[in-house]
Design a protein around this motif. Sequence first.
Motif, PDB file in Angstrom:
ATOM      1  N   ARG A 144       0.824  -1.210   0.000  1.00 39.17           N
ATOM      2  CA  ARG A 144       0.000   0.000   0.000  1.00 39.17           C
ATOM      3  C   ARG A 144       0.858   1.259   0.000  1.00 39.17           C
ATOM      4  O   ARG A 144       0.526   2.253  -0.632  1.00 39.17           O
ATOM      5  N   PRO A 163      -5.321   0.565  -6.171  1.00 35.28           N
ATOM      6  CA  PRO A 163      -5.496  -0.362  -5.035  1.00 35.28           C
ATOM      7  C   PRO A 163      -5.779  -1.791  -5.467  1.00 35.28           C
ATOM      8  O   PRO A 163      -5.333  -2.736  -4.813  1.00 35.28           O
ATOM      9  N   GLY A 194      -6.473  -1.363   0.663  1.00 34.08           N
ATOM     10  CA  GLY A 194      -6.137  -0.410  -0.389  1.00 34.08           C
ATOM     11  C   GLY A 194      -7.215   0.617  -0.634  1.00 34.08           C
ATOM     12  O   GLY A 194      -6.932   1.821  -0.747  1.00 34.08           O
TER      13      GLY A 194
END
Length: 228
Positions: A144, A163, A194
């Motif tokens: 992330r 993400p 995400g």
Amino acid sequence: MEDEKKSIFPVNADSKYAVIILLIALTLIFGLTFSLWGIWLIDIYAVRICLTLLVMAACGAVAVVAMKLTAQGSKLLPTKHRLWLQILIGLAIAAVLCLLMGIVPILCGTSIVGSHTEPSAGFLAISAVQDILFVGVCEEIAFRGYVQNQFEIWLKKCKWLAPLIAAVLFGLWHIINGSLIQVLFTTLVGCVFGYCKYFIKDCSLLSVIIAHGIYDFSLVILTCFMLT
């Protein structure tokens, strides 16, 4: 002459060099992780745990270096703005995931997190250190903090895909556990982390680090005390 001696690093995160750095970083992260197959064969538990934590730390370090090389180092540290809220959001994400992935299935008479175990206090302490201080921190910095952020920079017109891409890579990274179900499961969890980071204003890298670490450890607790 001084200009000629300057390093090309850090480079622009939107340049061709950033692509090379990402590929090298992912190769190192995946390679380090697959070394765990050999480490898990070691009979001495203390040595096995120490080497496992070392590999996790190395994966995080690779991501940190990659972020520094692409001038993304500022993304590593949480902003001072509403730090308490960043922490609170992380705790909330962990609680929701624990409820949906752990407690609800158990109450329905099934489990998707493992089978019953009866660990020692020492095992729980080691698990807490491993999950909260190593797994949560290093995996979130890598996927992330670095990978997702890098794709957000590249995908300017459709950042929302970043993400998902990071989560898919995160899931594939877990193929080391030898299960397609594990890959799909961790991809789903990666999407949660995400997209929380992407959509929730005060959900920072710190938030998902906290969420990941506590969520992982909560699953250990559930397998210890709630499953039969």
